[in-house]
Design a protein around this motif. Structure first.
Motif, mmCIF file in Angstrom:
data_model
loop_
_atom_site.group_PDB
_atom_site.id
_atom_site.type_symbol
_atom_site.label_atom_id
_atom_site.label_comp_id
_atom_site.label_asym_id
_atom_site.label_seq_id
_atom_site.Cartn_x
_atom_site.Cartn_y
_atom_site.Cartn_z
ATOM 1 N N TRP A 1 0.838 -1.206 0.000
ATOM 2 C CA TRP A 1 0.000 0.000 0.000
ATOM 3 C C TRP A 1 0.871 1.252 0.000
ATOM 4 O O TRP A 1 0.703 2.161 -0.786
ATOM 5 N N PHE A 2 1.880 1.261 0.905
ATOM 6 C CA PHE A 2 2.739 2.437 1.035
ATOM 7 C C PHE A 2 3.546 2.651 -0.238
ATOM 8 O O PHE A 2 3.654 3.757 -0.761
ATOM 9 N N ALA A 3 4.093 1.536 -0.734
ATOM 10 C CA ALA A 3 4.951 1.626 -1.923
ATOM 11 C C ALA A 3 4.171 2.141 -3.126
ATOM 12 O O ALA A 3 4.748 2.674 -4.076
ATOM 13 N N GLY A 4 2.870 1.987 -3.066
ATOM 14 C CA GLY A 4 2.064 2.425 -4.191
ATOM 15 C C GLY A 4 1.742 3.906 -4.183
ATOM 16 O O GLY A 4 1.180 4.438 -5.141
ATOM 17 N N ILE A 5 2.067 4.581 -3.101
ATOM 18 C CA ILE A 5 1.754 6.010 -3.020
ATOM 19 C C ILE A 5 2.912 6.818 -3.584
ATOM 20 O O ILE A 5 4.067 6.543 -3.301
ATOM 21 N N GLY A 6 2.621 7.823 -4.379
ATOM 22 C CA GLY A 6 3.626 8.788 -4.807
ATOM 23 C C GLY A 6 4.667 8.216 -5.741
ATOM 24 O O GLY A 6 4.417 7.283 -6.501
ATOM 25 N N ALA A 7 5.877 8.807 -5.667
ATOM 26 C CA ALA A 7 6.961 8.421 -6.572
ATOM 27 C C ALA A 7 7.426 7.004 -6.254
ATOM 28 O O ALA A 7 7.515 6.617 -5.095
ATOM 29 N N ALA A 8 7.741 6.257 -7.306
ATOM 30 C CA ALA A 8 8.080 4.851 -7.125
ATOM 31 C C ALA A 8 9.313 4.671 -6.242
ATOM 32 O O ALA A 8 9.369 3.762 -5.408
ATOM 33 N N LYS A 9 10.300 5.530 -6.435
ATOM 34 C CA LYS A 9 11.549 5.333 -5.704
ATOM 35 C C LYS A 9 11.602 6.084 -4.374
ATOM 36 O O LYS A 9 12.589 5.982 -3.645
ATOM 37 N N TYR A 10 10.597 6.850 -4.125
ATOM 38 C CA TYR A 10 10.556 7.585 -2.858
ATOM 39 C C TYR A 10 9.098 7.667 -2.458
ATOM 40 O O TYR A 10 8.496 8.735 -2.432
ATOM 41 N N PRO A 11 8.513 6.488 -2.181
ATOM 42 C CA PRO A 11 7.062 6.453 -2.023
ATOM 43 C C PRO A 11 6.582 7.069 -0.715
ATOM 44 O O PRO A 11 7.368 7.356 0.182
ATOM 45 N N GLY A 12 5.286 7.226 -0.670
ATOM 46 C CA GLY A 12 4.666 7.751 0.531
ATOM 47 C C GLY A 12 4.210 9.182 0.339
ATOM 48 O O GLY A 12 4.113 9.682 -0.772
ATOM 49 N N THR A 13 3.917 9.788 1.466
ATOM 50 C CA THR A 13 3.570 11.201 1.411
ATOM 51 C C THR A 13 4.716 11.991 1.997
ATOM 52 O O THR A 13 5.614 11.434 2.623
ATOM 53 N N LYS A 14 4.675 13.290 1.770
ATOM 54 C CA LYS A 14 5.706 14.159 2.336
ATOM 55 C C LYS A 14 5.010 15.397 2.871
ATOM 56 O O LYS A 14 4.124 15.951 2.212
ATOM 57 N N ILE A 15 5.424 15.788 4.048
ATOM 58 C CA ILE A 15 4.874 17.036 4.565
ATOM 59 C C ILE A 15 5.799 18.161 4.148
ATOM 60 O O ILE A 15 7.010 18.101 4.391
ATOM 61 N N VAL A 16 5.238 19.123 3.441
ATOM 62 C CA VAL A 16 6.062 20.263 3.026
ATOM 63 C C VAL A 16 5.589 21.499 3.780
ATOM 64 O O VAL A 16 4.416 21.641 4.110
#
Ligand SMILES: Cc1cc2nc3c(=O)[nH]c(=O)nc-3n(C[C@H](O)[C@H](O)[C@H](O)COP(=O)(O)O)c2cc1C
Ligand code: SF4
Ligand code: SF4
Ligand code: SF4
Ligand code: SF4
Ligand code: FES
Lengths: 406, 528, 353
Positions: free
Chosen positions: A218-233
């Motif tokens: 699930w996590f790996a499927g979020i966002g960029a493939a090589k840097y998955p997940g969310t990011k707080i900006v």
């Protein structure tokens, strides 16, 4: 804010961040429980395959980092880096204020994975409220028995930027001067008081509960493939909405600024964006369509860093800003290694000279030479990264320099 | 030393220092002990009336009353035996007379001795356990243990402790006297003692004497000679008429200087061979200028029995002569020819009569010195003594009772005075007081006084006072410091103008070793 | 064993070997400032940086373990550029006065500037200055020549154990200081001079030797200390037949007991040798006064008196106090003189004092 994707901040302002009970009601501590059921190797493998990479700036695969910790060591530590010294960055504080229990749970999961029952949170000296909040949160988790035999202590930082560097942080916890150590040995092998220690950023830890609850895929499927997940900006500077956002990592910079951030204040034109905090590169307008993941940022010669986004409008004086940044680094250099101790000082000197209109092209050449050596030869990330603002602005905003030299 | 210096840095897991302010008097050994404690976790027991530098890192710091060493260590042995911590195998296989020890030590339970010594009984127990349970325990001592009227008893007691726990014969163990002067070991080895020839061969042993008579080609005296204190006494009484003093300064170093001075004045002939016009040389009839270590070749044997080279760096000053040459010239004039071509030539002869040096040559110690005994050229030397067996076979326990010091404080002289050395000076100051930096840093003597003592006497730091004993007084400035306990004062003996040995007594020496009791005199301080 | 390539040369080293040692083994002379084989590693001066193929940054050879397959260049353009700039950065704040500096000729900064052709610094500018006069009589602390290698701090902590000095302040203002940034005499310093021994530049230099000769003007003679019984070895520095200083020999082969470490007396207490008060001629007492005499006169005087006493009162009315400071050879002769030539065992020395 339709395009935000809230994972870490899902229950922000909906539950009391200090309360373990409320956290449990929204599904907290399930991840830790799952981790306890798993074989250690499977647990580490699960985190590895989620693709979770460090959110403190270096982007190292978290599960991989844990796997380097020697299994047979008797004592090991889990350290959470909450030094958050980058000006313009406050995402770790936000995570604590909105979801402190997730951090604690994440640390306990790490403790389970590496076989440690002692954690430390190294909290920035300027965050006394956060310290209080965390202490209450720990108390609450203990009362609930949520952490099992895992202990967490909060330590106050010394107020130096470099103490955010993991080995300087360790020195500081040990009561020494906050100076980075050379690596190897990495903390995973010989860290706090010489024993294996995992140091991770707040955000990194806070990602863990959901990875375990919902699965690595699930996590790996979020966002960029090589840097998955969310990011707080955290958006600062000349944007309309200067606040924080949680977005998937394939989100592009332009959308952070224009969609979530509401664009540049006063309808002005954008001149540059600095991503990743003070040591980040300055990104010109033509590169705004870059994803905010680690590798995409690297590809344009920038760094995601902590995820701070500083927007500068057309009226800003780049040379003046970089001069001020060079002062910051001169001030924050710990003084251990030659390239940085002397280099940051000379950088500031030359930048001031340029800014005052007294410098020549020769000075800029000398400056570039110096920054090249700092970047290659300094001991820690501070000295290695201090050149980025200078180098990136001389590259992308050469005309601003040209205007000032004689 | 039974063992070598570097073992204190690496091998010893517990170190018991008693009567040695190591960091001041043997600084480099002090560094090593400190390093072992700080970086390798070796345990450290300090027993000293003063709070010394090593006390700061000690696991147990026994600040005991001066002169009660035997009681203290007997109590430690009492604990060891009571708690069954003794090394039973070692005692059974390597020692004898254990029963006698047990009988005496029984009389020294820690709670009793705590009162004698003025320390906590629990600290005695702790010290005993640390030393007895250590994998490799080392004992180090210096003049603080030996300069007592019971000096020999004190040393034997330390040997008892080591035997009791089997802490001998292995790296990192041993009974290790730290000798104060660069070549005091060598001077003893060479027979500069009244009762032995080189290598501790007794002058009263006919077989040995015959050997030397043959080797030296003259008949030799079968009688034991006189020790320094006896010579001084006999000079006083006119029985000793002629004295040669070679590189010593009894007019500062010896006890009761008034007494020594009168003895010197009584001599028909005083020959002094030295590098400076010392206080003793000033009384001489004839003075021979010798040379410093920088102007001579030869060897020194350090406290760990390592024989090392001394090398000539410069030519002798003025008309000074090589000391060996002076001795030869004098001998030749006395009708006993001495003809050597060099110190190396002399060393070749030493090897022939000194079995422990037989295997050592200048060539072999060109780079690294060798520990004696070294019986032949193939032998690597002996850093650790008593590995397999003791010289006498089995290690002998001595049952030793505690005796008080000779001169205890009383109403008239209520303080205990101890004397010793400073880090910044050496012995009688002949060299260090003429070393510009050392003398600039510490140009004068001081008496260390505890703040409480000082308050009682109404004296303050840096005040000039009179320090008085039954022998005389000196005027000296005070150093008020916690380093000395209340009631004990301490002064240095390096300063001829405020010479500590004006104050010390020469009446009651250790009966065997003839060591003066420099660590305990009854004294008083008066305001000036 | 690990295989790696240094400057095109393949070598094998045991696991755990540092790149610096591996380079040395391969015959490459890598410059170092903060590295000291007897002290904990600092990895701070970055003078020893080398290039390892495939790594984005240079690596400090002294703190990097050798790895299998590494390809190292020790004088690549990047490496040389970095070293030059580091030297220039140091010179930018350095009180450069080699002509009068005690360290001239044995100074690492000077040597490396020479090696890399660094004549002056393009970064010279303002800067913190730490010139300070420490009134101690033993050594000078001239921190305007300090390169903050921290060797002094480490040796003080790790070898002497005094912990008298440390780094104070941060960044460009970092400096070596006592706890209260004051005189050494007010700290736990014991003036052992170990810091002087390890200082690679002219920041710490002996006051006792000052002005008496530079290292290339002296011959050094290995010998054993004349003070306590520890038996430390060191070198006497000789110029024009005068002793002008003491320096450490740090190899354990030549300094098995102390490995170069000394105490204040050994390192700074040698100029009595050159004292004006030295006895330079025999003396004989005449009319209550000591007067100069020739050797023949003095020796004859002594011999005749000895003979007379021996004849009158017997050999046991004579005695010798030999010396714990004299050599074995001299002690042997002295006791032999009294035992064989005079015939008494009245021989002793101050072993007990
Ligand atoms: C000068 C400097 C400052 C740093 N400051 C921080 C900080 O404030 N917070 C942080 O998490 N990491 C900081 N880092 C990165 C840490 O050294 C380390 O990489 C991080 O804590 C590892 O956690 P992660 O793998 O979870 O990112 C800093 C690094 C450098 C060189
Ligand atoms: S790079 Fe700067 S902050 Fe890092 S160790 Fe060197 S001097 Fe200190
Ligand atoms: S320290 Fe070295 S570079 Fe500096 S003045 Fe002295 S000799 Fe020259
Ligand atoms: S002289 Fe010795 S004690 Fe003093 S600062 Fe130097 S190393 Fe430390
Ligand atoms: S004084 Fe010398 S040894 Fe100490 S840091 Fe400075 S240059 Fe290094
Ligand atoms: S010698 Fe390697 S960093 Fe200084």
């Amino acid at each position: 804010m339709a395009e935000e994707m809230r994972v870490l901040l899902e229950y922000a302002d909906k539950i009391n961040p200090e309360s373990a009970d409320e956290y449990v009601k929204v599904g907290g501590y399930v991840g830790l429980e799952k981790a306890r059921q798993m074989e250690i190797n499977d647990l580490i493998q699960e985190v590895k395959s989620s693709g979770l990479r460090g959110r403190g700036g270096a982007g190292f695969n978290a599960g991989m980092k844990w796997s380097f910790v020697p299994k047979n060591a008797e004592i090991k530590y889990v350290v959470c880096n909450l030094d958050e010294g980058e000006p313009g960055t406050y995402k770790d504080r936000i995570i604590c204020e909105k979801n402190a229990q997730a951090l604690l749970e994440g640390m306990a999961i790490c403790g389970r994975a590496i076989g440690s029952n002692q954690g430390y949170i190294y909290c920035r000296g300027e965050y006394p409220f956060t310290v209080k909040l965390l202490k209450n949160a720990i108390q609450s988790a203990k009362e609930l028995g949520a952490l099992g035999d895992f202990n967490i202590e909060v330590r106050m930082g010394a107020g130096a930027y470099v103490c955010g560097e993991e080995t300087a942080l360790i020195e500081s916890i040990e009561g020494h001067r906050g100076e980075p150590r050379f690596k190897p040995p990495f903390p995973g092998v010989a860290g706090l008081w010489g024993v294996p220690t995992v140091v991770n950023n707040v955000e990194t830890f806070a990602c863990l509960p959901s990875i375990l609850t919902k699965g690595s895929a699930w996590f790996a499927g979020i966002g960029a493939a090589k840097y998955p997940g969310t990011k707080i900006v955290t958006l600062t500077g000349d944007a309309v909405n200067t606040t924080f956002f949680e977005v998937p990592t394939d989100y592009i910079l332009r959308d952070v600024i224009y969609k979530l951030g509401g664009g540049v204040k006063g309808g002005k034109k954008l001149k540059a964006v600095q991503v990743g905090g003070t040591s980040g590169s300055f990104i010109p307008e033509q590169n705004l369509d870059t994803q905010i993941d680690f590798d995409s940022m690297g590809a344009i010669g920038a760094a995601l860093g902590s995820g701070a986004v500083l927007v500068l409008d057309e009226t800003r004086d780049i040379v003046d800003i970089v001069t001020r940044i060079s002062k910051f680094f001169e001030h924050e250099s710990c003084g251990k290694c030659n390239p940085c101790r002397e280099g940051t000082f000379r950088c500031r000197e030359i930048m001031e000279k340029i800014n005052a209109g007294k410098a020549s092209q020769k000075d800029i050449d000398n400056l570039l030479l110096l920054t090249r050596v700092m970047q290659k030869a300094a001991l820690c990330g501070l000295g290695q990264a201090a050149p980025f603002p200078i180098q990136s602005t001389i590259k992308h905003f050469a005309h601003e320099y040209a205007r000032k030299i004689v | 030393m039974t063992n070598s210096i570097n073992e204190l840095e690496k091998d010893a897991t517990a170190i018991f220092v008693i009567g040695t302010n190591t960091t001041d008097n043997h600084p480099v050994i002090g560094y090593k002990i400190r390093k072992n404690v700080r970086f390798n976790g070796a345990k450290l027991i300090v027993a000293d009336p003063r709070r010394i530098e090593l006390s700061n890192i000690a696991d147990v710091d026994l600040r005991f009353r001066p002169g009660t060493d035997v009681a203290l260590v007997n109590a430690m042995m009492n604990v060891i035996i009571t708690e069954g911590l003794e090394d039973k195998d070692f005692i059974a296989n390597r020692t004898e007379n254990y029963e006698e020890l047990v009988k005496v030590v029984e009389k020294y339970p820690p709670q009793l001795v705590a009162q004698i010594c003025g320390v906590d009984a629990e600290d005695i127990r702790k010290a005993a356990r640390i030393y007895a349970t250590a994998e490799r325990g080392s004992i180090c001592y210096a003049m603080g243990l030996t300069q007592h009227s019971t000096g020999t008893d004190n040393v034997k007691t330390m040997c008892n402790l080591a035997l009791l726990t089997g802490n001998l014969g292995k790296p990192g163990t041993g009974v290790n006297p730290l000798r104060g002067q660069n070549n005091v070991q060598g001077a003893c080895d060479m027979g500069a003692l009244p009762v032995v020839y080189p290598a501790y061969q007794a002058v009263t042993n006919a077989e040995v004497r015959e050997k030397f008579e043959k080797f030296w080609g003259v008949p030799l005296s079968p009688n034991n000679g006189l020790t320094i204190p006896d010579v001084v006494d006999k000079a006083h009484h006119g029985e000793i008429k002629g004295l040669m003093v070679f590189g010593e300064n009894p007019m500062v170093s010896d006890p009761d200087l008034h007494h020594v001075g009168e003895a010197m004045d009584n001599l028909e002939l005083l020959i002094v061979q030295d590098i400076f016009l010392t206080e003793t040389a000033m009384k001489a009839h004839v003075v021979f200028p010798g040379v410093t270590f920088a102007e001579k070749n030869g060897t020194f044997s350090n406290t760990e029995r390592r024989v090392q080279r001394v090398r000539q760096a410069i030519t002798p000053k003025g008309d000074a002569h090589q000391d060996w040459q002076i001795l030869c010239d004098l001998s030749n004039r006395l009708g006993y020819p001495m003809n050597y071509s060099s110190p190396e030539d002399i060393f070749a002869e030493i090897r022939k009569v000194t079995p422990s040096y037989a295997g050592i040559s200048y060539q072999r110690i060109e780079k690294t010195g060798i520990h004696w005994p070294c019986p032949n050229e193939e032998h690597p030397g002996t850093p650790v003594l008593h590995g397999e067996k003791f010289n006498r076979g089995l290690g002998l326990f001595h049952a030793i009772e505690f005796k008080e010091a000779y001169e205890l404080p009383d109403a008239e002289y209520p303080l205990i005075l101890s004397t010793g050395r400073s880090l910044f000076h050496y012995h009688t100051g002949t060299m260090t007081r003429r070393s510009s930096a050392l003398n600039e840093f510490m140009p004068s003597n001081e008496v260390q006084v505890n703040p409480e003592t000082a308050a009682r006497l109404d004296i303050v730091d840096n005040e000039m006072v009179k320090l008085i004993t039954r022998r005389g007084y000196i005027e000296v400035k005070t150093h008020v410091t916690e380093m000395v306990p209340d009631g004990v004062v301490f002064t240095f003996f390096h300063f001829s103008e405020a010479a500590a040995n004006v104050l010390t007594q020469a009446k009651c020496l250790d009966p065997v070793a003839k060591i003066p009791e420099y660590k305990v005199s009854a004294a008083r301080i008066e305001k000036i | 064993m690990i295989k790696l390539t240094v400057n095109g040369r393949e070598i094998q080293v045991p696991k755990g070997t540092m790149v610096l040692d591996a380079c040395q083994q391969a015959g490459a002379d890598v410059p170092t400032l903060c590295y000291d084989p007897d002290l904990k590693l600092a990895g701070s001066c970055r003078m020893c940086v080398v290039e390892a193929k495939g790594r984005p940054n240079l690596m400090a050879a002294c703190v990097s373990p050798a790895e299998n397959g590494m390809v190292i260049e020790t004088e690549s353009p990047d490496v040389v550029e970095s070293r030059k700039i580091i030297l220039e950065l140091l010179l930018a704040r350095h009180k450069l006065e080699c002509h009068t500096c005690e360290k001239d000729g044995s100074c690492k900064l000077q040597d490396y500037c020479y090696r890399y052709g660094v004549t002056d610094s393009r970064y010279a500018g303002q800067g913190a200055h730490f010139g300070m006069e420490d009134p101690n009589p033993f050594f000078k602390r001239d921190y305007d020549k300090c390169i903050i290698c921290t060797r002094c701090v480490r040796v003080c902590d790790e070898i002497t154990g005094a912990q008298a000095i440390n780094v104070k302040e941060r960044g460009h203002h970092a400096k070596i200081a006592t706890v209260f940034d004051g005189k050494l005499d007010d700290s736990s310093c014991v003036f052992c001079g170990q810091c002087v021994m390890v200082c690679p530049v002219g920041a710490l230099t002996s006051k006792v030797s000052a002005g008496k000769g530079k290292s290339y003007q002296t011959q050094n003679v290995l010998t054993t200390c004349t003070y306590c019984g520890t038996g430390c070895t060191f070198e006497l520095n000789v110029k024009d037949d005068h002793v002008v200083g003491v320096t450490s020999v740090r190899e354990s082969e030549f300094s098995p007991v102390n490995k170069g470490a000394l105490c204040v007396k050994g390192r700074f207490g040698w100029d009595f040798i050159e004292s004006k008060e030295r006895l330079t001629t025999p003396l004989i007492r005449e009319n209550g006064e000591l007067r100069p005499a020739s050797w023949d006169e003095a020796l004859d005087y002594a011999a005749n008196k000895i003979k007379a006493i021996k004849e009158k009162d017997g050999p046991d009315s004579l005695a010798l106090f030999s010396s714990a400071r004299a050599t074995n050879e001299e002690n042997y002769l002295a006791q032999k003189l009294f035992r064989a030539a005079i015939g008494t065992n009245n021989v002793d020395h101050c072993a007990r004092l």
